[in-house]
Design an enzyme around this catalytic site. Structure first.
Site, PDB file in Angstrom:
ATOM      1  N   HIS A  75      26.943  -1.156  -4.852  1.00 20.96           N
ATOM      2  CA  HIS A  75      27.801   0.023  -4.656  1.00 20.96           C
ATOM      3  C   HIS A  75      27.938   0.803  -5.951  1.00 20.96           C
ATOM      4  CE1 HIS A  75      28.725  -1.159  -0.699  1.00 20.96           C
ATOM      5  NE2 HIS A  75      29.195  -2.332  -1.079  1.00 20.96           N
ATOM      6  N   CYS A 135       3.673   4.239  -3.020  1.00 21.37           N
ATOM      7  CA  CYS A 135       5.120   4.284  -2.770  1.00 21.37           C
ATOM      8  C   CYS A 135       5.886   3.167  -3.483  1.00 21.37           C
ATOM      9  CB  CYS A 135       5.412   4.249  -1.273  1.00 21.37           C
ATOM     10  SG  CYS A 135       4.875   2.731  -0.483  1.00 21.37           S
TER      11      CYS A 135
HETATM   12  C1  PEP Z   1       6.028  -2.142  -2.287  1.00 16.67           C
HETATM   13  O1  PEP Z   1       5.791  -3.324  -2.014  1.00 16.67           O
HETATM   14  O2  PEP Z   1       5.565  -1.545  -3.272  1.00 16.67           O
HETATM   15  C2  PEP Z   1       6.921  -1.347  -1.412  1.00 16.67           C
HETATM   16  C3  PEP Z   1       7.077  -0.054  -1.582  1.00 16.67           C
HETATM   17  O3  PEP Z   1       7.590  -2.018  -0.448  1.00 16.67           O
HETATM   18  P1  PEP Z   1       8.916  -2.901  -0.659  1.00 16.67           P
HETATM   19  O4  PEP Z   1       9.345  -2.715  -2.079  1.00 16.67           O
HETATM   20  O5  PEP Z   1       9.869  -2.385   0.352  1.00 16.67           O
HETATM   21  O6  PEP Z   1       8.402  -4.264  -0.346  1.00 16.67           O
END
Ligand code: PEP
Ligand code: MG
Length: 589
Positions: A189, A501
């Site tokens: 939080h 990502c």
């Molecule tokens: C990753 O593994 O880089 C990813 C974006 O997924 P998570 O962090 O949700 O496992």
């Protein structure tokens, strides 16, 4: 006080200089022995404290804004805990058996309960310990009358064991320059609040409350993750200059958030946001992101009861509407390993990270997966939606999902329910197997998204949550660099786009390298998006291509780090210090 440096996790960037204001006077438990005849009075004080805390929480609940349903849930759970018979009875018994005062008995009981919850693997249950501690603290404050003033005053750095939603509702944050908590992680939080208030914050400094005192002068470095207590004149001068420079830089960066991220030589990289909840859509739009590159769908599945199709439809619909007309890439359920569902926590696996997670879980529990896919296909008819599958390690998994979607299309069409028959389908590349079959996967998919968080761990055989092997987490390890290049090239050979990502996308070292390798899109938490776009505009794709070539040829991690740093320093100058990097933390030099 003597000058001291404490290291924590920076969860909201920026620099602050101020005086400590302690929210809770934690650690100062009243430890008083009592006579047998005083036991009943202590038990009664405990009951009165329980009522007083429930009343204070009820008041805090009344202040929660409409859109913070999650806060309301946490406060309601804490209200229940404040009168939990197990907690109160066990403390009351201790008063009588050990002949100790109510605060002491309560503290022993809370510690015992928390120790039980802390050991649990299920993160949902571990989080319960946070609630128990928060309620314990309030009960103790009510017993000892030690709750700090709720208006902390000007120029203060607010410090606490942890901040719970009820604390947040009680406070006036107008004079608060930074937040620092002993507990908590990037999704606590405290982190969410600090980002909302746009003030720097550090979490996870277990020794902080034993080191600093009310009124001490401190510097919070929310970029480097450092708390400097008892700063000297030189420190104050240096950080005052840094703070002013950072504030001016941040204002410039934010003002340009909506400009495209074209490099100096005109290469456009799409910078997108990662999201986990529909309420983040506003922050996403403000960040200037070109859509959502990763919507993590697991959070609604981590509660006690599995969400139904209608609930999912509402959640996904709200995301799509909030982000429209830009696209949302929904990742299908990625539970397992560090994100256990309650139902899974009973099914003990010897090594969950290598177990039934992501797509493996979904293909085993088809009813859960089909419900989610139906909701996504239905929401796909009205918006700009793509799907991606996590933890892919075989081609068969992708083909099976396509079969399921064909089947669902038949089912929905027969019931005349509007839906998208086909949606762009991508895979996350986060296992070594997926890297090695990237050519085959690229022929079956519409896009790739590289999950570098998992990919690095699986490639280097290091558990993501094991601190013992954290030193091996090297994004510039040749195995990682070569894998990234192989994935990007395999995608482009088949004419599909590729995005990143994982955290590497927002790291300046990672971003320069990925640009040089020709990545089409990057996606990160909205708070990083304006900075990433700004950095891309200062870089030159052709020079980064040379850099990527040299790094690919290098087997020496330190030499690779040096090459990237020199390139970044040439392009960004002193601004480099304002971008958070995890790669520097592992620097060999
Ligand atoms: C990753 O593994 O880089 C990813 C974006 O997924 P998570 O962090 O949700 O496992
Ligand atoms: Mg992952």
């Amino acid at each position: 006080m003597a000058r001291a440096l404490l290291y924590g996790t920076a969860v909201s960037p920026g620099y602050a200089i101020g005086r400590v204001h302690l929210l809770h006077v934690a650690g100062m438990v009243e430890k008083r022995r009592i006579a047998p005849r005083q036991a009943e009075r202590e038990q009664q004080r405990l009951r009165a404290a329980s009522e007083a805390v429930r009343e204070a929480l009820r008041e805090a609940m009344g202040k929660v804004p409409e859109d913070l349903a999650e806060y309301r849930e946490v406060i309601a759970a804490q209200m229940e805990l404040a009168r939990d018979p197990k907690l109160l009875e066990s403390a009351a018994k201790r008063i009588e058996s050990d002949l100790i005062c109510a605060s002491w008995a309560l503290d022993e009981t809370i510690n015992q309960l928390c120790a039980l919850f802390d050991k649990m693997e299920d993160p949902y249950l571990r989080d319960r310990a946070q609630d128990i501690r928060a309620v314990g603290l309030r009960l103790r404050e009510s017993l000892q009358g030690s709750r700090a003033a709720v208006a902390p005053g000007e120029n203060c750095v607010l410090m606490a064991e942890d901040l719970s939603p009820a604390d947040v509702m009680d406070m006036d944050f107008s004079g608060v320059q930074a937040l620092v908590t002993a507990q908590g992680g990037p999704t606590s939080h405290t982190a969410i609040l600090a980002r909302g208030l746009r003030i720097p914050a550090l979490v996870g400094l277990p020794d902080v409350l034993a080191t600093v005192h009310e009124g001490d002068s401190v510097i919070v470095d929310g970029v480097g993750g450092v708390l400097l207590a008892g700063p000297e004149q030189d420190d104050l001068a240096q950080y005052t200059a840094l703070r002013d420079e950072y504030t001016a830089w941040e204002t410039r960066v934010r003002a340009a958030a909506h400009w495209p991220a074209d490099t100096r030589d005109g290469v456009r990289v799409s910078v997108q946001a990662n999201m986990e909840r529909p309420e983040e859509a506003g922050e996403m739009r403000e960040s200037g992101a070109d859509g959502v590159g990763l919507y993590r769908t697991e959070f609604s599945f981590l509660r006690d009861v599995l969400p139904g199709e209608r609930e999912l439809l509402e959640e996904y619909g709200a995301v799509v509407r909030g982000v429209a007309p830009a696209r949302v890439v929904f990742r299908t359920l990625d539970v397992g390993a560090d994100k256990m569902m309650r139902a899974q926590s009973n099914a003990k696996e010897p090594n969950p990270a290598l177990g039934l997670r992501g797509i493996r879980f979904c293909l085993r529990h088809r009813h859960i997966f089909r419900t989610q896919l139906r909701a996504l296909m239905r929401v796909g008819v009205a918006g700009n939606v793509a799907l991606m599958l996590p933890m892919i390690s075989t081609l068969d998994e992708v083909l099976t999902v396509r079969d399921i979607m064909r089947d669902l299309h038949g089912e929905l069409a027969a019931r005349h329910i509007p839906h998208a028959e086909k949606l762009p389908l991508g895979v996350m590349i986060e296992t070594p197997a997926a890297v090695l079959i990237a050519d085959a996967l690229a022929r079956e998919c519409d896009f790739f998204s590289i999950g570098t968080n998992d990919l690095i761990h699986y490639l280097l055989a290091i558990d993501r949550n094991n601190h013992q092997v954290a030193y091996l987490n090297e994004a510039l390890h040749p195995a990682v660099v070569r894998s990234l290049k192989r994935i990007i090239d395999s995608a482009h050979r088949e004419g599909i786009w590729v995005s990143v990502c994982g955290e590497l996308a927002s790291d300046p070292y990672g971003l320069a390298l990925l640009l040089g390798m020709g990545v089409d899109a990057v996606s990160a938490s909205p708070r990083f998006v304006p900075g990433m776009k700004h950095m891309l505009r200062r870089l030159d794709a052709a020079t980064c291509m040379d850099l990527a070539y040299n790094v690919l040829m290098s087997a020496d991690i330190s030499a690779s780090q040096r090459m990237v740093r020199e390139r970044l320093q040439e392009s960004l100058g002193s601004e480099l210090a304002f971008h958070t990097t995890s790669i520097l933390a592992h620097c060999h030099e």
